[in-house]
Design a protein around this motif. Structure first.
Motif, mmCIF file in Angstrom:
data_model
loop_
_atom_site.group_PDB
_atom_site.id
_atom_site.type_symbol
_atom_site.label_atom_id
_atom_site.label_comp_id
_atom_site.label_asym_id
_atom_site.label_seq_id
_atom_site.Cartn_x
_atom_site.Cartn_y
_atom_site.Cartn_z
ATOM 1 N N SER A 13 113.026 91.158 14.109
ATOM 2 C CA SER A 13 113.482 91.540 13.013
ATOM 3 C C SER A 13 112.941 92.836 12.180
ATOM 4 C CB SER A 13 113.398 90.434 11.988
ATOM 5 O OG SER A 13 114.027 90.649 10.845
ATOM 6 N N TRP A 14 113.836 93.660 11.930
ATOM 7 C CA TRP A 14 113.637 95.162 11.518
ATOM 8 C C TRP A 14 112.514 95.037 10.475
ATOM 9 C CZ3 TRP A 14 113.712 96.998 6.571
ATOM 10 C CH2 TRP A 14 114.860 96.225 5.880
ATOM 11 N N PRO A 15 112.272 94.165 9.383
ATOM 12 C CA PRO A 15 111.110 94.366 8.419
ATOM 13 C C PRO A 15 110.039 94.161 9.159
ATOM 14 C CG PRO A 15 112.907 93.042 7.613
ATOM 15 C CD PRO A 15 113.301 93.219 9.006
ATOM 16 N N PHE A 16 109.868 93.475 10.072
ATOM 17 C CA PHE A 16 108.592 93.144 10.853
ATOM 18 C C PHE A 16 108.310 94.277 11.789
ATOM 19 C CE2 PHE A 16 109.358 88.903 9.429
ATOM 20 C CZ PHE A 16 108.111 88.468 9.253
ATOM 21 N N VAL A 17 109.358 95.070 12.558
ATOM 22 C CA VAL A 17 109.290 95.961 13.495
ATOM 23 C C VAL A 17 108.564 96.990 12.489
ATOM 24 C CG1 VAL A 17 110.511 97.677 14.826
ATOM 25 C CG2 VAL A 17 110.984 95.388 15.095
ATOM 26 N N GLU A 18 109.021 97.343 11.255
ATOM 27 C CA GLU A 18 108.740 98.590 10.487
ATOM 28 C C GLU A 18 107.259 98.238 10.100
ATOM 29 O OE1 GLU A 18 110.889 101.482 8.800
ATOM 30 O OE2 GLU A 18 111.106 100.836 11.146
ATOM 31 N N ALA A 19 106.921 96.856 9.770
ATOM 32 C CA ALA A 19 105.572 96.344 9.338
ATOM 33 C C ALA A 19 104.520 96.645 10.278
ATOM 34 C CB ALA A 19 105.641 94.919 8.717
ATOM 35 N N ARG A 20 104.866 96.366 11.590
ATOM 36 C CA ARG A 20 103.901 96.362 12.693
ATOM 37 C C ARG A 20 103.794 98.059 12.957
ATOM 38 N NH1 ARG A 20 106.393 91.802 14.990
ATOM 39 N NH2 ARG A 20 107.779 93.028 16.076
ATOM 40 N N LYS A 21 104.758 98.988 12.868
ATOM 41 C CA LYS A 21 104.503 100.289 13.217
ATOM 42 C C LYS A 21 103.329 100.669 11.953
ATOM 43 C CE LYS A 21 108.879 101.722 13.278
ATOM 44 N NZ LYS A 21 110.064 102.491 13.328
ATOM 45 N N LEU A 22 104.017 100.311 10.752
ATOM 46 C CA LEU A 22 103.247 101.099 9.608
ATOM 47 C C LEU A 22 101.426 100.276 9.894
ATOM 48 C CD1 LEU A 22 103.000 102.202 6.759
ATOM 49 C CD2 LEU A 22 103.718 99.924 5.899
ATOM 50 N N LEU A 23 101.312 99.233 10.020
ATOM 51 C CA LEU A 23 99.934 98.533 10.251
ATOM 52 C C LEU A 23 99.326 99.393 11.418
ATOM 53 C CD1 LEU A 23 100.616 94.936 9.762
ATOM 54 C CD2 LEU A 23 99.815 96.436 8.026
ATOM 55 N N LYS A 24 99.966 99.805 12.473
ATOM 56 C CA LYS A 24 99.465 100.608 13.562
ATOM 57 C C LYS A 24 98.903 102.014 13.080
ATOM 58 C CE LYS A 24 100.144 101.795 18.218
ATOM 59 N NZ LYS A 24 101.298 101.966 19.567
ATOM 60 N N ASP A 25 99.604 102.465 12.328
ATOM 61 C CA ASP A 25 99.564 103.848 12.101
ATOM 62 C C ASP A 25 98.501 104.217 11.155
ATOM 63 O OD1 ASP A 25 101.370 104.722 14.304
ATOM 64 O OD2 ASP A 25 103.044 104.865 12.741
ATOM 65 N N ARG A 26 98.434 103.420 10.145
ATOM 66 C CA ARG A 26 97.502 103.340 8.954
ATOM 67 C C ARG A 26 96.611 102.687 8.850
ATOM 68 N NH1 ARG A 26 99.732 107.771 6.082
ATOM 69 N NH2 ARG A 26 98.762 106.895 3.997
ATOM 70 N N GLN A 27 96.134 101.758 9.717
ATOM 71 C CA GLN A 27 95.171 100.686 9.436
ATOM 72 C C GLN A 27 93.881 101.342 8.625
ATOM 73 O OE1 GLN A 27 94.567 98.014 12.643
ATOM 74 N NE2 GLN A 27 92.870 96.951 11.782
ATOM 75 N N LYS A 28 93.390 102.527 9.316
ATOM 76 C CA LYS A 28 92.052 102.614 8.669
ATOM 77 C C LYS A 28 92.149 103.316 7.187
ATOM 78 C CE LYS A 28 90.103 104.427 13.086
ATOM 79 N NZ LYS A 28 89.446 105.478 13.969
ATOM 80 N N ILE A 29 93.353 103.567 6.988
ATOM 81 C CA ILE A 29 93.585 104.130 5.546
ATOM 82 C C ILE A 29 93.934 102.906 4.702
ATOM 83 C CG2 ILE A 29 95.343 105.364 3.936
ATOM 84 C CD1 ILE A 29 95.897 107.047 6.621
ATOM 85 N N PHE A 30 94.483 102.006 5.009
ATOM 86 C CA PHE A 30 94.611 100.572 4.445
ATOM 87 C C PHE A 30 93.382 100.142 4.166
ATOM 88 C CE2 PHE A 30 98.924 101.247 5.213
ATOM 89 C CZ PHE A 30 99.128 100.574 6.302
ATOM 90 N N GLU A 31 92.409 99.856 5.072
ATOM 91 C CA GLU A 31 91.104 99.252 4.878
ATOM 92 C C GLU A 31 90.286 100.128 3.929
ATOM 93 O OE1 GLU A 31 89.746 99.301 9.103
ATOM 94 O OE2 GLU A 31 90.850 97.610 9.459
ATOM 95 N N LYS A 32 90.406 101.227 3.783
ATOM 96 C CA LYS A 32 89.569 102.166 3.026
ATOM 97 C C LYS A 32 89.981 101.983 1.498
ATOM 98 C CE LYS A 32 88.049 106.916 2.189
ATOM 99 N NZ LYS A 32 88.292 108.482 2.614
ATOM 100 N N LYS A 33 91.269 101.845 1.276
ATOM 101 C CA LYS A 33 91.759 101.756 -0.224
ATOM 102 C C LYS A 33 91.996 100.390 -0.428
ATOM 103 C CE LYS A 33 96.453 103.265 0.638
ATOM 104 N NZ LYS A 33 97.760 104.279 0.284
ATOM 105 N N GLY A 34 92.273 99.474 0.316
ATOM 106 C CA GLY A 34 92.398 98.180 0.105
ATOM 107 C C GLY A 34 93.591 97.502 -0.324
#
Length: 252
Positions: A13-34
């Motif tokens: 399902s496309w929202p999950f495809v988009e979400a997984r790509k986002l999490l893969k590409d920017r995980q370190k940034i997410f973890e830093k800013k929370g």
């Protein structure tokens, strides 16, 4: 109802495809800013419509998919380009002649033809928020006028000026010959008329954070790029906002 987590992890399902790509590409940034910041855009030269709804709805779907995949807060910014110059008078408003007198000015510098808010831009922004609230969307409204004038974008604007030639090298090949001759990522607000000017930059001063351009009468004018004296063309503006607001995801 018990949901099989393997289905969530593997669905196409496309929202999950988009979400997984986002999490893969920017995980370190997410973890830093929370948190993860998603953005939608609105041009308030007219009332919000089904396209406005669809953009916020689809972005909300991606945010909801993220929440199923990872335990991290999400935030949706709904950004209003209310500092854009009005190009033409909408057909569905009262007092079109009054509005026509202000063509080219930022939407928040044009009187409200409905007579209910301090500006035409403020009227349409209020309608947007009411529209989204009726559907129960969770979002943070941000105004271009407020962020430019408050100085929130100043540091990012300075970076655009510092890398002016590199920005031009990216944008110019996407334009026609006629537009290339007049293009600049910076759109100064005319001090005399209040109109958002599309004029080439003659020179720039990195030390003073200013640009020099020719006004409509042919005179050279030096103006700051900060504090709401200039705004950016939409492509440069879009990228600048991602930096200044920490945006991780926006549909295109």
């Amino acid at each position: 109802i018990v949901i099989d987590n393997s289905i969530i992890q593997n669905t196409t399902s496309w929202p999950f495809v988009e979400a997984r790509k986002l999490l893969k590409d920017r995980q370190k940034i997410f973890e830093k800013k929370g948190k993860i910041i998603l953005q939608t855009g609105y041009g308030p030269s007219g009332l919000p419509h089904i396209g406005t709804f669809a953009e916020v709805a689809r972005t909300t779907m991606v945010a909801n998919a993220i929440k199923q995949l990872i335990d991290i807060p999400t935030e949706i910014i709904t950004f209003s380009d209310d500092m854009d110059g009005l190009r033409k008078v909408p057909e569905n408003i009262p007092s079109p002649g009054m509005v026509a007198e202000h063509l080219g000015k930022p939407l928040t510098a044009i009187p409200d033809p409905f007579g209910t808010y301090e500006s035409f831009g403020a009227h349409n922004n209020a309608k947007l928020c009411s529209f989204l609230d009726d559907f129960g969307f969770d979002y943070e409204f941000v105004s271009a006028t407020e962020t430019y004038k408050s100085g929130h974008f100043d540091e990012a604007l300075k970076k655009v000026l510092a890398h002016y030639d590199a920005v031009m090298d990216v944008i110019l090949p996407t334009l026609g010959k006629e537009r290339q001759a007049t293009y600049s990522p910076f759109l100064p607000i005319c001090k005399k008329t209040g109109v958002v000017l599309q004029v080439p930059v003659i020179e720039s001063n990195l030390d003073a954070d200013t640009i020099v351009y020719k006004d409509e009468e042919g005179a050279l004018v030096e103006t700051p790029i900060t504090g709401g004296h200039c705004k950016l063309q939409w492509k440069a503006d879009w990228a600048m906002r991602w930096v200044a607001l920490g945006v991780d995801y926006e549909m295109s």
